[in-house]
Design an enzyme around this catalytic site. Structure first.
Site, PDB file in Angstrom:
ATOM      1  N   TYR A  12       0.838  -1.215   0.000  1.00 12.53           N
ATOM      2  CA  TYR A  12       0.000   0.000   0.000  1.00 12.53           C
ATOM      3  C   TYR A  12       0.870   1.262   0.000  1.00 12.53           C
ATOM      4  CZ  TYR A  12      -3.561  -3.343   1.452  1.00 12.53           C
ATOM      5  OH  TYR A  12      -4.400  -4.414   1.518  1.00 12.53           O
ATOM      6  N   ASN A  36      10.235  -4.839  -5.218  1.00 13.33           N
ATOM      7  CA  ASN A  36       9.301  -5.636  -4.416  1.00 13.33           C
ATOM      8  C   ASN A  36       9.688  -7.103  -4.493  1.00 13.33           C
ATOM      9  OD1 ASN A  36       6.944  -5.517  -2.704  1.00 13.33           O
ATOM     10  ND2 ASN A  36       5.854  -6.647  -4.283  1.00 13.33           N
ATOM     11  N   VAL A  80      15.043  -6.940  -0.677  1.00 13.55           N
ATOM     12  CA  VAL A  80      15.997  -5.975  -0.127  1.00 13.55           C
ATOM     13  C   VAL A  80      16.807  -6.670   0.963  1.00 13.55           C
ATOM     14  CG1 VAL A  80      16.252  -3.779   1.095  1.00 13.55           C
ATOM     15  CG2 VAL A  80      14.429  -4.064  -0.606  1.00 13.55           C
ATOM     16  N   GLU A 168     -10.797 -12.440  11.837  1.00 14.23           N
ATOM     17  CA  GLU A 168     -11.268 -12.522  10.444  1.00 14.23           C
ATOM     18  C   GLU A 168     -10.969 -13.908   9.869  1.00 14.23           C
ATOM     19  OE1 GLU A 168      -9.604  -8.900   8.481  1.00 14.23           O
ATOM     20  OE2 GLU A 168     -11.694  -8.242   8.481  1.00 14.23           O
ATOM     21  N   ASP A 295       3.816   0.300   7.599  1.00 13.33           N
ATOM     22  CA  ASP A 295       4.141  -0.327   8.890  1.00 13.33           C
ATOM     23  C   ASP A 295       5.622  -0.281   9.256  1.00 13.33           C
ATOM     24  OD1 ASP A 295       1.540  -1.079   8.491  1.00 13.33           O
ATOM     25  OD2 ASP A 295       1.857  -3.215   8.831  1.00 13.33           O
ATOM     26  N   ALA A 311      -3.661  -0.634   6.850  1.00 14.36           N
ATOM     27  CA  ALA A 311      -3.583  -0.361   5.416  1.00 14.36           C
ATOM     28  C   ALA A 311      -3.996   1.090   5.127  1.00 14.36           C
ATOM     29  CB  ALA A 311      -4.486  -1.332   4.660  1.00 14.36           C
ATOM     30  N   GLN A 312      -5.041   1.561   5.806  1.00 12.64           N
ATOM     31  CA  GLN A 312      -5.522   2.924   5.491  1.00 12.64           C
ATOM     32  C   GLN A 312      -4.456   3.971   5.815  1.00 12.64           C
ATOM     33  OE1 GLN A 312      -8.728   4.638   7.922  1.00 12.64           O
ATOM     34  NE2 GLN A 312      -8.782   2.796   9.175  1.00 12.64           N
TER      35      GLN A 312
END
Ligand code: NAD
Length: 392
Positions: A12, A36, A80, A168, A295, A311-312
């Site tokens: 994100y 990534n 990385v 969840e 994060d 995430a937001q």
């Protein structure tokens, strides 16, 4: 000369930083390279659904190459290995060294095992599409094995941790297991599905009525809660609990917590418990040419408490960093980070959910919460699409 911007992470924070930076700077002004580990942008907030086969992989693993196509953003699929902030270089596992004028660190978080013996070796986690696929295949294989051998450990599933990730996931399992049992000729009554939570309640931070709604909804579908008891050890098929009891299981999923990324923690930029400390413009407090999104950083609220890693927050940080990179190179005033909280929604399987919206002011349960949760996923996807169309 074109500035070199290296963005570590295509989640994100990283993806939005790249698209946002490109919307403010042309390819002549800045060369942007995203690194990534996976070739996909993973919608990790939906991994529990993939783990239960309730969603296709392509809905949660969006090819980065496609998301960045036509934007003059370089993509490197690599891991990385080391960041050297004083040399302004990054070393990748594949052997490449990248030199940067400005770096964006958006490497996310890692599962925290808290040194609990055997946990890392013998548990499943849910941090990537691979983890979710592995877990789904394993659960089906255990149910199939139980139908042949009657080995109770194969019919016992344990989720360790009753935070949002654990709840969840257990909700998806509760909905998925009856169907799997039918498929393999197993009586669902033979299945045991546990959620073990060390704290006095599941879902810390949610109001008691929402916690009660979540717990009752899951208990009705067969979830057994063990609350106020910590997992203290995991052997290949035995979970040990603080009260001295044990559970025989072939499946422990560990959702007991997250910690900062270890590459960031050890690279020499200033950190607080493994997460980079940032200024209000989201620059490293020790290295102003290093920007942080998601994060990997710890962002403090005005009251001095860290905001939860969500995430937001990551996408809002990524977007701001994109603009601040432009400001940094052009001597303009940078924006300060002012997070907007739209609320927090958690699913309880396919048909139930709970949470808060409107800056945590309005509580929702049941269908309205499920619909809002679905809407927030769609909102994110249309947001990245919108940014994509804005980019140069
Ligand atoms: P968490 O830290 O929020 O929850 C972990 C839980 O595990 C805690 O309740 C903790 O008490 C428990 N635990 C720790 N050690 C234990 C032990 N030894 N035995 C049993 N239980 C133990 O972690 P998470 O659920 O992965 O969430 C991480 C972050 O991501 C949070 O900020 C969360 O809000 C966010 N998140 C958000 C969503 C959403 O918005 N729908 C979904 C998932 C995660």
């Amino acid at each position: 000369m074109s500035k070199q911007i290296v963005i570590l992470g295509g989640g994100y924070g990283g993806l939005l930083a790249a698209l946002s930076a490109r919307s403010h700077m042309s390819a002549e002004e800045a060369t942007i390279t995203v690194v990534n580990r996976y070739p996909t942008h993973q919608i990790i907030t939906e991994l529990h659904r993939l783990a239960a086969g309730n969603l296709a992989e392509k809905a949660v693993a969006l090819p980065l190459e496609k998301l960045l196509r036509g934007k003059q953003i370089n993509l490197m699929i690599d891991t990385v290995q080391e960041i050297a902030p004083d040399q302004k270089t990054v070393k990748l596992a594949g052997g490449a060294y990248l030199k940067y004028d400005a770096l964006v660190v958006a490497l996310g978080s890692e599962t925290a095992f808290f040194g609990i013996p055997g946990l890392q070796e013998h548990s499943f986690i849910l941090k990537s599409v691979n983890d979710a696929n592995k877990l789904r295949e394993h659960v089906e294989a255990r149910v199939a094995a139980y139908s042949q051998t009657g080995n109770k450990a194969d019919a016992t599933f344990v989720v360790g941790g009753g935070g949002l990730t654990g709840i969840e996931l257990v909700g998806e399992f509760a909905d998925m297991l009856p169907g799997l049992c039918r498929k393999h000729g197993v009586d669902f009554n033979d299945i045991e599905l546990y959620c073990v939570e060390a704290a006095p309640s599941i879902l810390a931070g949610f109001s008691p009525d929402l916690v009660e709604h979540a717990q009752k909804s899951l208990e009705k579908r067969g979830v057994k809660f063990l609350i106020g008891v910590a997992i203290t050890e995991m052997q290949p098929t035995t979970v040990s609990l603080k009260d001295g009891s044990t559970i025989e299981t072939s499946t422990l999923v560990w959702t007991g917590g997250v910690q900062g990324n270890s590459v960031v923690a050890n690279c020499g930029i200033e950190v607080n418990r493994g997460r980079a400390t940032v200024t209000e413009t989201l620059q490293s407090t020790s290295h102003p040419d290093v920007f942080l999104a998601g994060d990997s950083a710890v962002v403090m609220s005005p009251e001095g408490r860290p905001f939860p890693p969500t995430a937001q927050l990551a996408w809002q940080m990524g977007e701001l960093v994109g603009y601040n990179l432009f400001a940094y190179f052009n001597g303009a005033k940078m924006d300060t980070f002012q997070p907007v909280f739209s609320g927090t929604l958690g699913s309880l399987g396919r048909k139930d959910a709970f949470g808060t919206i409107g800056g945590n002011k309005t509580k929702l349960k049941g269908l309205p919460a499920s619909l809002m949760k679905e809407a927030s996923n769609i909102r994110y996807l249309s947001h990245i699409k919108g940014l994509f169309s804005l980019a140069y």
